[in-house]
Design a protein around this motif. Structure first.
Motif, PDB file in Angstrom:
ATOM      1  N   ILE A   9      -5.908   6.424  -9.070  1.00 31.45           N
ATOM      2  CA  ILE A   9      -6.332   6.092  -7.705  1.00 31.45           C
ATOM      3  C   ILE A   9      -7.844   5.978  -7.569  1.00 31.45           C
ATOM      4  CG2 ILE A   9      -4.307   7.209  -6.732  1.00 31.45           C
ATOM      5  CD1 ILE A   9      -6.097   9.506  -5.872  1.00 31.45           C
ATOM      6  N   GLY A  53       4.733   7.835   1.377  1.00 32.23           N
ATOM      7  CA  GLY A  53       3.747   6.773   1.216  1.00 32.23           C
ATOM      8  C   GLY A  53       3.979   5.611   2.168  1.00 32.23           C
ATOM      9  N   ASP A  87       0.832  -1.209   0.000  1.00 27.08           N
ATOM     10  CA  ASP A  87       0.000   0.000   0.000  1.00 27.08           C
ATOM     11  C   ASP A  87       0.866   1.258   0.000  1.00 27.08           C
ATOM     12  OD1 ASP A  87      -2.279  -1.518   0.038  1.00 27.08           O
ATOM     13  OD2 ASP A  87      -2.535  -1.438   2.218  1.00 27.08           O
ATOM     14  N   THR A 102      -9.592   4.169  -3.966  1.00 27.50           N
ATOM     15  CA  THR A 102     -10.209   4.874  -2.851  1.00 27.50           C
ATOM     16  C   THR A 102     -11.334   5.755  -3.365  1.00 27.50           C
ATOM     17  OG1 THR A 102      -9.778   6.365  -0.986  1.00 27.50           O
ATOM     18  CG2 THR A 102      -8.584   6.794  -3.016  1.00 27.50           C
ATOM     19  N   TYR A 156       2.106   9.920  -5.024  1.00 24.70           N
ATOM     20  CA  TYR A 156       2.706  11.119  -4.423  1.00 24.70           C
ATOM     21  C   TYR A 156       3.951  11.551  -5.197  1.00 24.70           C
ATOM     22  CZ  TYR A 156      -0.233   9.772  -0.440  1.00 24.70           C
ATOM     23  OH  TYR A 156      -1.287   9.433   0.366  1.00 24.70           O
ATOM     24  N   SER A 184       1.605   4.452   5.371  1.00 24.33           N
ATOM     25  CA  SER A 184       1.055   3.107   5.438  1.00 24.33           C
ATOM     26  C   SER A 184       1.357   2.446   6.780  1.00 24.33           C
ATOM     27  CB  SER A 184       1.624   2.270   4.294  1.00 24.33           C
ATOM     28  OG  SER A 184       1.096   0.961   4.320  1.00 24.33           O
ATOM     29  N   THR A 214       2.269   1.865  -3.448  1.00 27.85           N
ATOM     30  CA  THR A 214       1.208   2.323  -4.348  1.00 27.85           C
ATOM     31  C   THR A 214       0.914   3.800  -4.134  1.00 27.85           C
ATOM     32  OG1 THR A 214       0.204   0.120  -4.320  1.00 27.85           O
ATOM     33  CG2 THR A 214      -1.161   1.939  -5.096  1.00 27.85           C
ATOM     34  N   ASN A 215       0.707   4.180  -2.869  1.00 23.60           N
ATOM     35  CA  ASN A 215       0.455   5.592  -2.569  1.00 23.60           C
ATOM     36  C   ASN A 215       1.667   6.448  -2.893  1.00 23.60           C
ATOM     37  OD1 ASN A 215      -2.104   4.957  -1.609  1.00 23.60           O
ATOM     38  ND2 ASN A 215      -1.406   4.687   0.498  1.00 23.60           N
ATOM     39  N   ILE A 260      -4.224  14.747  -0.733  1.00 25.65           N
ATOM     40  CA  ILE A 260      -3.320  13.957  -1.571  1.00 25.65           C
ATOM     41  C   ILE A 260      -2.194  14.840  -2.115  1.00 25.65           C
ATOM     42  CG2 ILE A 260      -3.157  12.552  -3.656  1.00 25.65           C
ATOM     43  CD1 ILE A 260      -6.103  11.784  -3.191  1.00 25.65           C
TER      44      ILE A 260
END
Length: 345
Positions: free
Chosen positions: A264, A305, A12, A268, A20, A309, A15-16, A278
Motif C-alpha cells: 500500500i 473495504g 478501490d 497512500t 484488510y 469505499s 484493493t483496500n 488500517i
C-alpha cells in the motif's frame, strides 16, 4: 452515482479489502494460536512501508536499530537461562540468531548503495529487517505471560502498540512517506479504467493467501500451527512446543503486516501511526469471522473495504464511523447465536 463511478469505487474497495483480508488472516492466526488479540499488527504495516521508503532514500531505517536492541535483550535473557540450566552448548546458537545476524544485516546495509538497488532487493531487505521483530516481541513480551488470561494479554498488546507507535515517531518522524508506484500500467475494460497497481495488489494478496494455504496444508510447521490453534493442550501433549508455535505465528503475522505495508505504500501516504487504523479495519474483518474462521475473516475484510469505499462517496465525513459501526450488529448476532464456553485452561 453512475456506473463508471461505481466501478471506480468498487476497484478501490477491492484493493483496500485485499489488504484488510491479509491483516485479518494474521489476526485470526495469532489469536487462535496464542490467544493474543494482536493490536500492534498495524505497526508492522507502517514499519514495512516506512522502512522501504528509508531504503529507497539511502537512509538506514530506525527499525534496524530496534531489531538489534531487541535481539541483544533476547540474547542476554536466553544466555542467562542457558547458564542457569547448564546448557552451554545453546549459547553460540542463541547469540548467533539474536545478535550476530542483526549485526551482520546492519553491516550489509551500511556498506551497500541502498538507493540504487532494484525494487525486489529493497523489498527483501525490508522484510529481513521488519519480520524478525515479530518473534522477538513474542519472546520478550508475550512468552513470559503465555498462560495469562485473554484480558491480560489484550492489555499488554495495547501497551506494545503504544510503545511501537512512539518508536515509529522517533525513528521516522511525523512526516509521511510514499514510495514510487510499482507499475504505471492501466487497462480499459468497458467503462472502467483498471490501474495496474490495483491488479498488482490484488494478485500479490491472492498469491500470499495461496502460499499461506499451502504452508498450513503441506508443511510440518504449518500443521503444527493448525494443531495448536485447534487444541493447545492436545498439541503440547503431542510434543508441539507452544513457544515455537507462538514465535512462528508472530513471524507469519509480521511477514503479512510488512508485506501489506509494502503493497500500500505507493497507494497512500503512510505516517508513523497510520498502521493502527488500517489494522483496526482488518480486525473488524476478523471479528466478522469470529476470530476463528479464515474464509469468513477474509470475506468480512473485503466487505469492510467495499463499505469504506462507497461510504467515502455518500458520506465521506462519516466513513470511519460507518465501517466501525459494522462491528456492533456482528457482535450482537454472535452473542445471541454462540454458546458461551469457559476459557481453556
Amino acid at each position: 452515482m453512475d456506473l463508471q463511478i461505481a466501478l471506480l469505487l468498487g476497484q478501490d474497495g477491492i484493493t483496500n479489502g485485499a489488504i484488510y483480508a491479509l491483516l485479518s488472516l494474521a489476526l485470526v492466526l495469532v489469536f487462535t494460536v496464542t490467544r493474543v488479540i494482536f493490536i500492534p499488527q498495524g505497526e508492522f504495516v507502517a514499519f514495512g512501508a516506512l522502512t522501504l521508503a528509508s531504503l529507497q532514500t539511502g537512509v538506514l531505517p530506525g527499525t534496524l536499530w530496534l531489531l538489534i536492541g531487541l535481539g541483544a535483550v533476547a540474547g542476554l535473557i536466553d544466555t542467562v537461562f542457558a547458564l542457569r540450566d547448564r546448557q552451554l552448548q545453546r549459547i553460540p546458537r542463541i547469540l548467533g540468531i539474536n545478535l550476530a545476524l542483526p549485526l551482520a544485516l546492519a553491516g550489509l546495509l551500511a556498506n551497500i548503495p541502498l538507493s540504487s538497488l532494484g525494487l525486489p532487493i529493497q523489498v527483501l531487505l525490508t522484510l529481513a529487517v521488519v519480520v524478525p521483530l515479530g518473534p522477538l516481541i513474542y519472546r520478550l513480551v508475550f512468552q513470559p505471560i503465555a498462560e495469562a488470561s485473554v484480558l491480560v494479554l489484550l492489555i499488554v498488546a495495547v501497551s506494545v502498540h503504544v510503545t511501537l507507535t512512539g518508536l515509529g515517531l522517533f525513528f521516522f518522524g511525523a512526516e509521511g512517506s510514499r514510495t514510487p508506484s510499482f507499475t504505471d500500467a492501466s487497462f480499459e475494460i468497458g467503462d472502467a479504467m483498471i490501474q495496474g497497481q490495483t491488479l498488482l495488489v490484488v494478485a500479490a494478496s491472492l498469491t500470499l493467501i495461496v502460499a499461506l494455504y499451502l504452508f498450513f496444508e503441506r508443511t510440518l510447521w504449518g500443521k503444527a500451527l493448525r494443531a495448536t490453534a485447534m487444541n493447545r493442550t492436545g498439541a503440547r501433549l503431542m510434543g508441539i512446543s507452544a513457544t515455537m508455535a507462538g514465535k512462528l505465528s508472530f513471524s507469519v503475522a509480521a511477514l503479512i503486516g510488512a508485506f501489506s505495508g509494502i503493497l500500500i505504500s505507493p497507494i497512500t501516504t503512510i505516517y508513523y501511526d497510520s498502521g493502527f487504523l488500517i489494522g483496526l479495519k482488518g480486525f473488524v474483518g476478523a471479528i466478522v469471522g469470529g476470530l476463528g474462521s479464515y474464509p469468513l475473516a477474509a470475506a468480512g475484510a473485503v466487505m469492510v473495504g467495499l463499505l469504506e469505499s462507497y461510504s467515502s462517496f455518500w458520506a465521506s465525513a462519516f466513513k470511519e464511523v460507518i465501517v466501525f459501526t459494522l462491528i456492533i450488529p456482528v457482535l450482537v448476532w454472535r452473542s445471541l447465536t454462540t454458546r458461551h464456553t469457559e476459557e481453556e485452561e
